[in-house]
Design a protein around this motif. Structure first.
Motif, PDB file in Angstrom:
ATOM      1  N   ASP A 126     -28.622  -1.367  13.897  1.00 30.59           N
ATOM      2  CA  ASP A 126     -28.857  -1.910  15.246  1.00 30.59           C
ATOM      3  C   ASP A 126     -28.330  -0.997  16.340  1.00 30.59           C
ATOM      4  O   ASP A 126     -28.387  -1.347  17.526  1.00 30.59           O
TER       5      ASP A 126
ATOM      6  N   THR B  53     -26.810   0.774  24.200  1.00 28.09           N
ATOM      7  CA  THR B  53     -26.405  -0.610  23.920  1.00 28.09           C
ATOM      8  C   THR B  53     -25.368  -1.078  24.932  1.00 28.09           C
ATOM      9  O   THR B  53     -25.457  -2.189  25.484  1.00 28.09           O
TER      10      THR B  53
ATOM     11  N   GLU C 198     -25.381  -0.276  17.341  1.00 24.33           N
ATOM     12  CA  GLU C 198     -24.464  -1.030  18.191  1.00 24.33           C
ATOM     13  C   GLU C 198     -23.448  -0.161  18.919  1.00 24.33           C
ATOM     14  O   GLU C 198     -22.822  -0.613  19.879  1.00 24.33           O
TER      15      GLU C 198
END
Length: 470
Positions: free
Chosen positions: A95, A102, A97
């Motif tokens: 993802d 992000t 992150e």
């Protein structure tokens, strides 16, 4: 057939069986050695029957050359993929992150919330904390990139040292092959060692071969530079111990000619050195430029006129200088635990825009939030969009890494599969089959028994003749 001729035939067969058995035994003893090529005792017709004239080594020049090429390509691809995987890890998991994009998205969302409620100190604290996360993400990713470049540089130095050692050893066995071939002696063991060294060399640098008189080999790199011709050419490299975004690594030279770095996700690199150069000089610096552009973008977005605001360059002379993402930080004037006031983000850090001290003043905050949606111009060296919003640019940066890594993964699978098929084909020609060798030993045993019976029959005949003459 006279008795003397029969005896000579049996003796010749005993000699042949002994030599063939020795060759088969050596094959069996080296069955697990992938560098060993199967030997065959070659028979030729003689006056007293067949006799062993030479021990022949199984080989296929075309497959060997294809195997060397496959090893080079696979080694280069695997090396590049390893570096790109490290780059992806810097951004977090699947993802992403830990990616700056992000944290930028989170900063934008909380900044808009603060703009809607500009009197909330806790929201100001949250926005400052998000800004610190953005700066830390840029710092740590940039530092990790330079560490990756330094490690690639160190690996290049190790590979160069190993390549020089292998070339020196190659000369030893190549000389043995030349001298043995000229003298007519068995050079099969030296050929095994020479081919083993070739596979090791090809994993470091792409290599092609040219066979000359007396089995002498000349080696050339994939771009035609002489690597070995009678003597080994010197491979030189000066390591760089410390890397920053502004540092350029040194070239690797073979006989004074620079090795070219690989290019693309499906890399053109043959051997580990070219792939390491690609990581150190192209992939990592391009990603570094993207990080620097993100840092320049957020500093510009939050500036107050000509003065830096929420984000500062921390002493870097110009925002266009390399390494901005390494030094960017949040202005301590808005960090509470550094004695700052986070509400200055609302009112102005360098200039007080909220002259009436209005609790609902949000002009600056709304301007910052709007800046996230405004296109900016980015440097073309970043290799992605030159005009985009800061969030789109950050997302494109992640996409650039992932696209390159994905292409490298696909190419790595293809090249690994090709290498596997090539090695299998070569082993089918050169490897030892225990079943075949044991079957051959059984045949030799029967041949030995037949010769023994012939000797016994001759002995009986001679005994009978002596008895009759007695």
């Amino acid at each position: 057939m006279s008795l003397s001729a029969a005896m000579k035939t049996a003796q010749s067969n005993f000699s042949n069986v002994g030599l063939q058995s020795a060759v088969a035994s050596k094959n069996i003893a080296n069955a697990s050695d992938t560098a060993y090529a199967r030997r065959s005792a070659i028979l030729a017709t003689a006056a007293t029957g067949a006799s062993v004239v030479e021990t022949q080594r199984a080989q296929n020049e075309a497959l060997l050359k294809q195997n060397l090429l496959s090893i080079s390509k696979s080694a280069g691809q695997d090396t590049l993929l390893s570096g790109l995987t490290r780059m992806k890890t810097m951004l977090g998991g699947e993802d992403y992150e830990l990616a700056p994009s992000t944290y930028l998205a989170k900063l934008r969302d909380n900044l808009q919330t603060f703009a809607d409620k500009p009197n909330e100190v806790s929201l100001a604290e949250t926005v400052v904390a998000d800004a610190i996360d953005v700066a830390n993400s840029l710092n740590t990713t940039s530092q990790a990139l330079q560490k990756l470049r330094a490690e690639a540089d160190s690996d290049i130095a190790t590979s160069v040292t190993e390549l020089n050692r292998l070339l020196k050893e190659f000369k030893t066995y190549n000389d043995q092959v030349k001298q043995g071939t000229a003298a007519g002696t068995d050079v099969n063991d030296a050929l095994d060692q020479r081919d083993k060294l070739l596979t090791q060399i090809s994993s470091i640098v792409g290599v092609s071969t040219m066979k000359r008189t007396n089995n002498d080999l000349a080696l050339y790199t994939s771009d035609g530079t002489v690597l070995f011709e009678t003597t080994a050419r010197t491979v030189t490299f000066a390591p760089t111990p410390t890397y920053t975004a502004a540092v350029t690594g040194n070239q690797v030279y073979i006989d004074g000619v620079a090795i070219q770095a690989g290019a693309g996700g499906n890399t053109s690199a043959q051997g580990s050195i070219a792939a390491l150069l690609q990581i150190r000089d192209h992939a990592a610096p391009t990603f570094q430029k993207q990080l620097d552009e993100i840092a320049r973008g957020v500093i510009t977005m939050f500036s107050e006129g000509t003065d830096e605001g929420l984000f500062i360059s921390n002493g870097l002379p110009a925002l266009t200088d390399p390494g901005l993402s390494t030094v960017i930080r949040v202005n301590p004037d808005v960090i509470s635990n550094e004695g700052g006031n986070p509400m200055l983000l609302r009112d102005g850090i360098n200039t007080n825009y909220n002259v009436d001290n209005n609790a609902s003043f949000s002009e600056l905050l709304n301007g910052y939030a709007s800046a996230f949606e405004a296109p900016m111009t980015f440097h073309p060296d970043a290799a992605i969009d030159t005009s985009a919003t800061i969030l789109a640019f950050g997302t494109s940066s992640v996409g650039w890494v992932e696209q390159l890594r994905s292409a490298a993964t696909t190419a790595g699978d293809d090249k690994s599969a090709l290498l596997g098929r090539t090695q299998e084909a070569l082993l089918n020609v050169t490897a030892v089959s225990l079943d075949e060798e044991l079957a051959l030993l059984l045949d030799l045993e029967q041949s030995y028994k037949a010769s023994a019976k012939l000797v016994a029959a001759v002995d009986e005949m001679i005994a009978a003749l002596l008895q009759a003459a007695g």
